[in-house]
Every structure is written in C-alpha cells, then in structure tokens.
Design an enzyme around this catalytic site. Structure first.
Site, PDB file in Angstrom:
ATOM      1  N   ASP A  58      48.076  64.542  50.749  1.00  0.00           N
ATOM      2  CA  ASP A  58      47.038  64.660  49.736  1.00  0.00           C
ATOM      3  C   ASP A  58      47.590  64.043  48.456  1.00  0.00           C
ATOM      4  O   ASP A  58      48.486  64.602  47.819  1.00  0.00           O
ATOM      5  CB  ASP A  58      46.688  66.133  49.521  1.00  0.00           C
ATOM      6  CG  ASP A  58      45.502  66.320  48.587  1.00  0.00           C
ATOM      7  OD1 ASP A  58      45.383  65.556  47.616  1.00  0.00           O
ATOM      8  OD2 ASP A  58      44.692  67.241  48.823  1.00  0.00           O
ATOM      9  N   TYR A  79      48.288  74.636  47.195  1.00  0.00           N
ATOM     10  CA  TYR A  79      46.955  74.819  46.630  1.00  0.00           C
ATOM     11  C   TYR A  79      46.160  75.842  47.436  1.00  0.00           C
ATOM     12  O   TYR A  79      45.964  75.672  48.639  1.00  0.00           O
ATOM     13  CB  TYR A  79      46.254  73.460  46.616  1.00  0.00           C
ATOM     14  CG  TYR A  79      44.780  73.473  46.304  1.00  0.00           C
ATOM     15  CD1 TYR A  79      44.282  74.077  45.153  1.00  0.00           C
ATOM     16  CD2 TYR A  79      43.872  72.845  47.157  1.00  0.00           C
ATOM     17  CE1 TYR A  79      42.922  74.064  44.867  1.00  0.00           C
ATOM     18  CE2 TYR A  79      42.521  72.814  46.882  1.00  0.00           C
ATOM     19  CZ  TYR A  79      42.048  73.441  45.736  1.00  0.00           C
ATOM     20  OH  TYR A  79      40.708  73.418  45.459  1.00  0.00           O
ATOM     21  N   ILE A  99      45.860  63.264  45.636  1.00  0.00           N
ATOM     22  CA  ILE A  99      44.754  63.362  44.696  1.00  0.00           C
ATOM     23  C   ILE A  99      45.199  63.197  43.237  1.00  0.00           C
ATOM     24  O   ILE A  99      44.390  62.855  42.369  1.00  0.00           O
ATOM     25  CB  ILE A  99      44.024  64.706  44.909  1.00  0.00           C
ATOM     26  CG1 ILE A  99      42.709  64.751  44.142  1.00  0.00           C
ATOM     27  CG2 ILE A  99      44.897  65.873  44.545  1.00  0.00           C
ATOM     28  CD1 ILE A  99      41.873  65.974  44.450  1.00  0.00           C
TER      29      ILE A  99
END
Length: 486
Positions: A235, A150, A237
C-alpha cells in the site's frame, strides 16, 4: 426494535466486522458530537485522528481555475460533455490511465515504469484493498501484516472477503522495522495453527509510523514472497507525501533493480489520491498488479466501485500536467516538513518525543511515560482523558494493533495554523499539569515522617493510601486520569 431489525439481515451485515466499535472510530464520534471551530466552538474537540492533507489544496484550486477545460460543466469543456457523460467502460478513460501511470512514475522519481494497461480503478484505497483481498485469498486464509498497522485494514481486507490478518510483531527497540526473523516467526506460527498464508501486506510509507521502508527490507520481503509462494501487497498511498530523507523507495523500483529474481506475479500495489492530494471525496483508488490474471479479475471487480468519468477527465488533465505536478510535489513536501517540525518541536518543549518520521500526515507520539502502568487498559484510560478533558481526538496505539502501550498516532496536516496552535497548546498544558502532579505525588511519598502522621489521622490515612496506589504514584487524586473511566 434494533435487535429485531438486525434479525432480518445477513450474518455478515449484522456482525461487527466493519470494526466501527474500535477506539479508532470512537474518537471520530467524539469529534462529530462536539467539533472544534475557531470562532463558534473553541472548546470543542480538535480532529487529530483523520489523516488528511489540507495543506496544499490551494494549489489544486488554483490549477482548476486556470484550466476550466478540465470540467465538462464549463463553457471551455462543454464540447466533451456527451463523450464523458456517456462513458461507462470499467477499463476507465484511456487518458486517465495514461496520466495515472505517468504520475505514479513521476512521484517515485522516475525510478520505475508503470504500464497504463495495468492501472485498475477502484472506489478509493478501501476498494483497492478489498479488491486485492477478493482476488488473492479465500475466506479463512491470511495476510501477514507488520504491527502497528492501519485499523481500516480490518474492515477493508476482512469484512466481506473473510480473509484474516495476522500480525508480524515489530518493536520500538529498532523503530518498528520489519525483520526477516519476525516475518518467519509470523509465517511459521500461522502454518503451525493450520492457517494458510496467502500474502504479506505492508504500507510504505507506514501508517501510523510515518517512516519509509528501506531498499533492503523491501528486497527481503519480495524474496520471501517468492520463496514461499505468497503475495506481497504494498500500500503506497503516501508515496507522494515524503518530506525528508531518506528518499522514497517503491517496491516497483526494487523488483527492477534490487530483486530481479522476485516473481512479479506475486507483486501488487495499492494507491490512491486521497492522501497525497487531499482528495478523499474524489474516491480514486488504484490497483496496480504485475499479474495478468489479477488485473483481469480486478478490472471486473471495479464495476462495483467505478470512478466517475468527470473525475477521470479532470484528473487526466491535472496529472498529465508534468510541470504542475513537479511543483505541487515540491511545495507539498515543504509544507508537510514545516508542519511536522512545528508539531514535533512543540512536543519536545515539554519532553514528549515522537518516532523519527519522514513521510505521511501524522506523527507517532510516545506517551509511555504518562501511563500509570504498561498495559493496554492504562493506555485507553489516558486516551479517554485526552478525548474528554483535553478535547483532542488522537488515536491510541492499541487500535493500530501495537503491542507496546503508550504510543499514539496524531494527525497534523488536516488543520490550519490557528487550529494547530490551539492543539499544541492543549497538549503542552496537559503534559505540564501531569508533570507537576507527578512531582507533587513523589514529594509527598518521599516524606518518611508521613507514615507516623497518617497513623494518627484516619482521614489523612485514606488520602495517603490513594497516593500509594498505582494510579496516584504518578498523579494527584484530583487528576482527571483518576476519573477516566467515568
């Protein structure tokens, strides 16, 4: 005037550490200047660069209407007004932390337990990542990150903390899976260059790949972190946006069942409600650490990014509704799967493939066959055509630090069915045009007698030279790609 103003700022503020100048954010700017609208601007740019889940917001809207007591701005919730309006403890509302811990267990299939006292608030996942970088590393030290990753991590982890991100090189030959060999190579490269590695940062499910890490990979990473005394930041998410097999595996489950010898003081999870629920405006991020010192430090840091007490109250009630959460997760997965299939099958109709994905709000689209050459420059040329001519904001793989040109992340959960249809139509038309031009160029080049003819006709000779160039080997001189740099 702008340069003189910049002189008044700190070096950090005046620098470009935010990363806003990358192609990832340039695509957003192109959309902002000419946004698509189904009635008012059908020729505008369609936003396919924003990972946002708008497919199930109606379910949350229905729940909120049925539970007015979740808001202090209603007659049913007004009795809580004074308590909530005056609450500012950076630990967060106890009921919010309890509900969040419960939901984190529910979304992971109840295969891991979460302690409410380890739930730390932050201003979105951006705040969570920056908080962890601040807590775990000094300026100049590094996190290893599998590629592609990302682009926002360059901002979140580096801009204000001074932490470096160094790549763990992954490749399409094995679907970009993380291998121990790649981790060791990245670690040894960093240490040989005098850079201290303080952690490994992964996204699971992956952004931009839309895939989930398997149990063995996570166990390997936890073991490596323990052996080398570095942190492992996961992460998660998109944990609630898994829509197909294999089932999601969290690092929280792995350290309980598969890597019991892993040092839990080195394990940390970042989470948010921005993606799974499509609530980025709520700015709810979570740091969950098994390390007491990190929890204490992160809680102090949360003073810089608290979640409003009204938002906490609303989410405490919604996340605590276990029956609704189960229904939401099932329906959201069904809708995400349907949209993913609609998009990928639409691409298959014109011979375009995507990496096999089972999670997230996007697909990793393979346009390597449309590049004039296998370079990052050629990828950006193609991307500029897609932005300017096709009017789609897709994100080039180079902005995700992908080492193989020709991959693009395409978000498809942030729009309604009508807009999705327009976007697919544009992509298919563009690919068909490219295929026709490529076939035409190849037919012309295959005509052996063309050489003699062109020698007698100077004007046509220059045209043949154009067709023989690397660009025109794939395209006609009229192709928009020839003029991509303009």
């Amino acid at each position: 005037m702008a340069s003189r103003s910049a002189e008044l700022l700190s070096r950090m503020a005046a620098g470009d550490g935010h990363g806003e100048n990358s192609s990832y954010f340039d695509g957003w700017k192109a959309y902002d200047m000419n946004p698509f609208h189904p009635q008012d601007n059908r020729g505008g740019v369609i936003q396919m660069g924003l990972a946002e889940n708008q497919l199930s917001l109606d379910l949350i809207e229905e729940w909120s209407k049925a539970h007015p007591e979740a808001s202090i701005c209603t007659a049913e919730g007004a009795s809580q007004f004074k308590r909530i309006a005056n609450f500012q403890d950076y630990h967060g509302l106890p009921e919010f932390r309890q509900a969040m811990a419960q939901f984190m267990g529910q979304v992971r299939g109840w295969k891991a337990r979460f302690d409410p006292d380890r739930v730390v608030m932050s201003g979105g996942a951006t705040g969570a990542q920056e908080t962890l970088a601040f807590c775990l590393a000094n300026p100049g030290e590094a996190f290893l990150v599998p590629t592609p990753y990302y682009p926002g991590f360059d901002r979140d982890c580096c801009w204000r903390s001074g932490v470096k991100l160094l790549p763990i090189e992954c490749h399409s030959s094995n679907d970009f899976r993380i291998t121990r060999e790649a981790v060791v190579a990245a670690y040894e490269s960093a240490t040989s260059n005098g850079v201290r590695v303080k952690g490994i940062l992964i996204t699971n499910p992956s952004n931009p790949l839309g895939t989930t890490a398997d149990r063995a990979t996570l166990a390997m990473l936890a073991t490596f972190a323990t052996e080398h005394r570095v942190h492992l930041i996961c992460d998660e998410i998109y944990a609630g946006s898994v829509f197909a097999k294999p089932e999601y595996v969290s690092i929280a489950e792995v350290i309980e069942r598969d890597a019991p010898g892993a040092d839990r003081d080195l394990i940390h999870i970042a989470y948010s409600l921005s993606k799974d629920f499509g609530l980025p405006g709520f700015r709810v991020g979570i740091v969950y650490s098994y390390n007491d010192a990190v929890v204490a430090c992160a809680r102090k840091m949360s003073s810089f990014g608290l979640v409003s007490s009204q938002t906490q109250l609303f989410l405490a009630k919604m996340l605590g509704d276990e029956e609704f959460m189960a229904r939401f997760l099932r329906e959201s997965a069904r809708r995400l799967a349907a949209r993913h299939e609609l998009f990928t099958s639409g691409l298959r109709e014109v011979g375009i493939g995507c990496l096999g994905g089972n999670a997230g709000l996007f697909s990793w689209m393979d346009l390597r066959g449309m590049l004039r050459e296998k370079t990052a420059e050629a990828e950006l040329e193609l991307w500029r055509v897609i932005i300017r001519k096709v009017k789609l904001n897709v994100s080039p793989g180079t902005s995700f630090h992908c080492g193989e040109p020709g991959w693009f992340r395409v978000c498809h959960a942030n729009m309604d069915d009508e807009t999705m249809g327009v976007a697919l139509s544009r992509i298919r038309d563009f690919v068909r045009q490219h295929q026709q031009q490529k076939a035409k160029a190849q037919r012309w080049a295959a005509r052996g007698h063309l050489h003699l003819s062109l020698q007698r006709h100077g004007a046509m000779a220059s045209q043949y030279h154009a067709l023989s160039s690397p660009m025109a080997a794939l395209l006609s001189p009229q192709s928009p790609l020839v003029h991509a740099a303009s």
